[in-house]
Design an enzyme around this catalytic site. Sequence first.
Site, PDB file in Angstrom:
ATOM      1  CG  ASN A 289      -2.056  -1.059   0.957  1.00 36.39           C
ATOM      2  OD1 ASN A 289      -2.424  -1.331  -0.181  1.00 36.39           O
ATOM      3  ND2 ASN A 289      -2.520  -1.665   2.026  1.00 36.39           N
TER       4      ASN A 289
ATOM      5  CB  SER B 283      -9.012   2.987  -1.443  1.00 41.31           C
ATOM      6  OG  SER B 283      -7.928   2.430  -0.748  1.00 41.31           O
TER       7      SER B 283
ATOM      8  CB  THR C 254      -2.350  -5.784   1.371  1.00 42.63           C
ATOM      9  OG1 THR C 254      -3.492  -4.981   1.145  1.00 42.63           O
ATOM     10  CG2 THR C 254      -1.394  -5.668   0.211  1.00 42.63           C
TER      11      THR C 254
ATOM     12  CG  HIS D 164      -8.714  -6.669   6.275  1.00 37.72           C
ATOM     13  ND1 HIS D 164      -8.962  -7.344   5.118  1.00 37.72           N
ATOM     14  CD2 HIS D 164      -8.182  -5.486   5.907  1.00 37.72           C
ATOM     15  CE1 HIS D 164      -8.600  -6.571   4.102  1.00 37.72           C
ATOM     16  NE2 HIS D 164      -8.136  -5.442   4.555  1.00 37.72           N
TER      17      HIS D 164
HETATM   18  O1  CDP Z   1      -5.012  -2.746   3.198  1.00 35.93           O
HETATM   19  P1  CDP Z   1      -4.691  -3.405   4.469  1.00 35.93           P
HETATM   20  O2  CDP Z   1      -5.546  -2.919   5.584  1.00 35.93           O
HETATM   21  O3  CDP Z   1      -4.704  -4.867   4.324  1.00 35.93           O
HETATM   22  O4  CDP Z   1      -3.148  -3.049   4.823  1.00 35.93           O
HETATM   23  P2  CDP Z   1      -2.291  -1.941   5.620  1.00 35.93           P
HETATM   24  O5  CDP Z   1      -2.997  -1.420   6.797  1.00 35.93           O
HETATM   25  O6  CDP Z   1      -1.742  -0.983   4.633  1.00 35.93           O
HETATM   26  O7  CDP Z   1      -1.067  -2.863   6.129  1.00 35.93           O
HETATM   27  C1  CDP Z   1      -0.411  -3.762   5.307  1.00 35.93           C
HETATM   28  C2  CDP Z   1      -0.425  -5.124   5.972  1.00 35.93           C
HETATM   29  O8  CDP Z   1       0.360  -5.089   7.170  1.00 35.93           O
HETATM   30  C3  CDP Z   1      -1.798  -5.577   6.420  1.00 35.93           C
HETATM   31  O9  CDP Z   1      -2.520  -6.139   5.368  1.00 35.93           O
HETATM   32  C4  CDP Z   1      -1.470  -6.552   7.543  1.00 35.93           C
HETATM   33  O10 CDP Z   1      -1.197  -7.822   7.035  1.00 35.93           O
HETATM   34  C5  CDP Z   1      -0.188  -5.961   8.153  1.00 35.93           C
HETATM   35  N1  CDP Z   1      -0.458  -5.183   9.393  1.00 35.93           N
HETATM   36  C6  CDP Z   1      -0.356  -5.836  10.635  1.00 35.93           C
HETATM   37  O11 CDP Z   1      -0.104  -7.045  10.695  1.00 35.93           O
HETATM   38  N2  CDP Z   1      -0.548  -5.125  11.785  1.00 35.93           N
HETATM   39  C7  CDP Z   1      -0.864  -3.830  11.747  1.00 35.93           C
HETATM   40  N3  CDP Z   1      -1.026  -3.175  12.919  1.00 35.93           N
HETATM   41  C8  CDP Z   1      -1.018  -3.171  10.497  1.00 35.93           C
HETATM   42  C9  CDP Z   1      -0.802  -3.876   9.328  1.00 35.93           C
END
Ligand code: CDP
Length: 315
Positions: free
Chosen positions: A132, A156, A241, A289
């Site tokens: 992202n 987005s 992701t 998620h």
């Molecule tokens: O779009 P998405 O919410 O999946 O992703 P993001 O917030 O941009 O973060 C990328 C990835 O990092 C996430 O999909 C999670 O697998 C991981 N992540 C995590 O394990 N713990 C967090 N506090 C934030 C992100």
Amino acid sequence: FDNKSRQYRYCSTMCVCHREIINTVLQRYSQTWKRQEQNYQKFRSQLSSKCHGFDKAIITQANIPVGSKLVYDGDRKRTLHVTPEIFRTFVKVHPFSNKTLDTCAVVGNGGILTNSSCGRTIDSAQFVIRCNLPPLQNGYEKHVGIKTDIVTANPSIFLEKYGALMGHRRPFVESLRSYGNSLLLIPAFSFGHNTPVSMRAVYTIEDFESPTQPIFFNPEYLRNLTIFWRSQGLREVRLSTGIIMTSLALEVCTNVHLYGFWPFSYHPRDLHVLTNHYYDDRKTKTKFHTMSAEFELLLQLHSKGVLRLHLGECQ
Ligand code: CDP
């Protein structure tokens, strides 16, 4: 009990609950990690036989010919007829089909990376995957590194940060500079409304001659991956992701290292409060998620020596 103390009690119960979860995680995490070749091979072949990420994760001119019908993975009723104009934007060769990668770092965006000093270790991996379009400069580099081979971009982001790429497009191209000539992986065919803005991102990259190479997730791969993780017990509407990129890495890399995966609000070392991301505190859309359920599965793979999670500081 006045209102104030009632609130305090509630808060302290939450903290105890969190502490228990974190202690349980740490007990499992702190056993000496050892790669277990058999477990890795078994998991990888299960994943490959169901999802074929190795040669199908990315749309190419070879696996999706002109005239094909793409079925959106987020909206199965919606399809897209591949015209010559769309086909032209597909990469010619699949990025992984004739490559075996040794060590891959998959970098999640968790606040656990803040002050981790993991930048150099992450950059020492042969292949670095990021999620992202995260910021890498202005002080983050020491903790998250700079090397990028693939970076994902949720459409987005084009809408929210770059005005849907309808006005000035230079800020978008400039933001890509920190990723050098990496691959920009876009889920352009997950939902219908993502396609036009993703195409605008591609045209912008072409028009400004950015060295970044846009590529698209194959919606069929994302659908198969959802079915695969469902069979492993993950009942969520959409995969994050991070778990998608970890799955891809498990098919194409011999050694998979995860950084920035920690979906809890407290640091495992001393329980200080963490932001959700290392660069902001924007919360995850829990409607889609269930990150702690994903984390549980990743922790299981860590314990089985299939991949290695990094929760501590580096060096
Ligand atoms: O779009 P998405 O919410 O999946 O992703 P993001 O917030 O941009 O973060 C990328 C990835 O990092 C996430 O999909 C999670 O697998 C991981 N992540 C995590 O394990 N713990 C967090 N506090 C934030 C992100």
